[in-house]
Design an enzyme around this catalytic site. Structure first.
Site, short mmCIF file in Angstrom:
data_model
loop_
_atom_site.label_atom_id
_atom_site.label_comp_id
_atom_site.label_asym_id
_atom_site.label_seq_id
_atom_site.Cartn_x
_atom_site.Cartn_y
_atom_site.Cartn_z
N CYS A 83 -11.99 -18.68 13.38
CA CYS A 83 -12.74 -19.69 12.61
C CYS A 83 -14.22 -19.30 12.63
CB CYS A 83 -12.50 -21.10 13.15
SG CYS A 83 -13.07 -21.37 14.83
N ASN A 88 -15.59 -20.46 16.71
CA ASN A 88 -14.69 -20.23 17.86
C ASN A 88 -14.93 -21.25 18.99
OD1 ASN A 88 -13.93 -17.56 20.25
ND2 ASN A 88 -12.51 -18.89 19.20
N CYS A 109 -14.08 -24.83 18.01
CA CYS A 109 -13.25 -26.00 17.65
C CYS A 109 -11.85 -25.59 17.19
CB CYS A 109 -13.91 -26.82 16.53
SG CYS A 109 -15.51 -27.51 16.96
N ARG A 110 -11.74 -25.15 15.93
CA ARG A 110 -10.41 -24.99 15.33
C ARG A 110 -9.60 -23.84 15.90
NH1 ARG A 110 -12.72 -24.37 9.55
NH2 ARG A 110 -14.33 -23.43 10.88
N SER A 111 -10.20 -22.64 15.99
CA SER A 111 -9.39 -21.51 16.46
C SER A 111 -9.02 -21.60 17.94
CB SER A 111 -10.02 -20.16 16.09
OG SER A 111 -11.25 -19.95 16.73
N ASP A 158 -11.90 -29.33 8.71
CA ASP A 158 -12.93 -28.83 9.62
C ASP A 158 -13.63 -29.99 10.33
OD1 ASP A 158 -15.02 -27.66 10.94
OD2 ASP A 158 -15.61 -26.37 9.26
P1 4NP Z 1 -15.29 -24.01 14.42
O1 4NP Z 1 -16.39 -25.16 14.20
O2 4NP Z 1 -15.55 -22.96 13.38
O3 4NP Z 1 -14.00 -24.74 14.20
O4 4NP Z 1 -15.45 -23.53 15.83
C1 4NP Z 1 -17.75 -24.89 13.98
C2 4NP Z 1 -18.54 -24.55 15.04
C3 4NP Z 1 -19.89 -24.31 14.84
C4 4NP Z 1 -20.40 -24.41 13.56
C5 4NP Z 1 -19.60 -24.73 12.49
C6 4NP Z 1 -18.24 -24.97 12.70
N1 4NP Z 1 -21.78 -24.19 13.36
O5 4NP Z 1 -22.24 -24.34 12.22
O6 4NP Z 1 -22.49 -23.83 14.32
#
Ligand code: 4NP
Length: 150
Positions: free
Chosen positions: A7, A10, A12-14, A120
């Site tokens: 994702c 790295n 939250c989702r992944s 997301d």
């Molecule tokens: P992830 O979530 O891709 O599911 O880990 C996010 C984590 C950080 C950010 C965006 C989404 N960010 O913009 O920093």
């Protein structure tokens, strides 16, 4: 079988997909190598985001010890499947890995009857919906792999 979930951050989702599939695989008595990585380097070294950690803890999953790291081109060689959470992840994965000549890349929701993006939670604020998507995706993925005999 070696699977890498990817994702943007790295955190939250992944990681959710990593730890959910690890639990499903363990319960099925299988032995896969499963990990997760980011397309960006923004969250490098950070632990799983607390609300994601909490939703997993409620389901009996401990993700301590996981720290964000960025996808590399070497990951493309190492893993059999590289699975993104949304279409933007997939574009960035292809950029980082120099395309997908071996057809190893897909989206997690491709393994469900609701193809598209995992909701997301960074933007929706709803970790429960992300949990549901990730859980459905991992269940579908495991079914696909066991039917293929891998
Ligand atoms: P992830 O979530 O891709 O599911 O880990 C996010 C984590 C950080 C950010 C965006 C989404 N960010 O913009 O920093």
């Amino acid at each position: 079988m070696k699977i890498l979930f990817v994702c943007l951050g790295n955190i939250c989702r992944s990681p959710m997909a990593e730890f959910v599939l690890k639990k499903m695989v363990r319960e099925a008595g299988l032995d896969y190598e499963i990990a997760s990585a980011a397309t960006s380097d923004e969250e490098h070294g950070n632990p799983v985001y607390p609300p994601a950690r909490q939703v997993m803890a409620r389901h009996g999953i401990d993700c301590s010890g996981k720290f964000a790291r960025q996808l590399t081109r070497a990951d493309y060689e190492k893993y059999n499947l590289l699975i993104g959470m949304d279409r933007s992840n997939l574009r960035n994965m292809q950029r980082i890995c120099g395309g997908d000549p071996e057809g190893k890349m897909s989206l997690l929701m491709d393994y469900t009857d609701r193809p598209g993006d995992v909701a997301d939670p960074w933007y929706t604020g709803d970790f429960g919906i992300a949990w549901r998507d990730v859980n459905d995706g991992c269940r579908g993925l495991l079914q696909y792999l066991t039917e293929k005999g891998t």
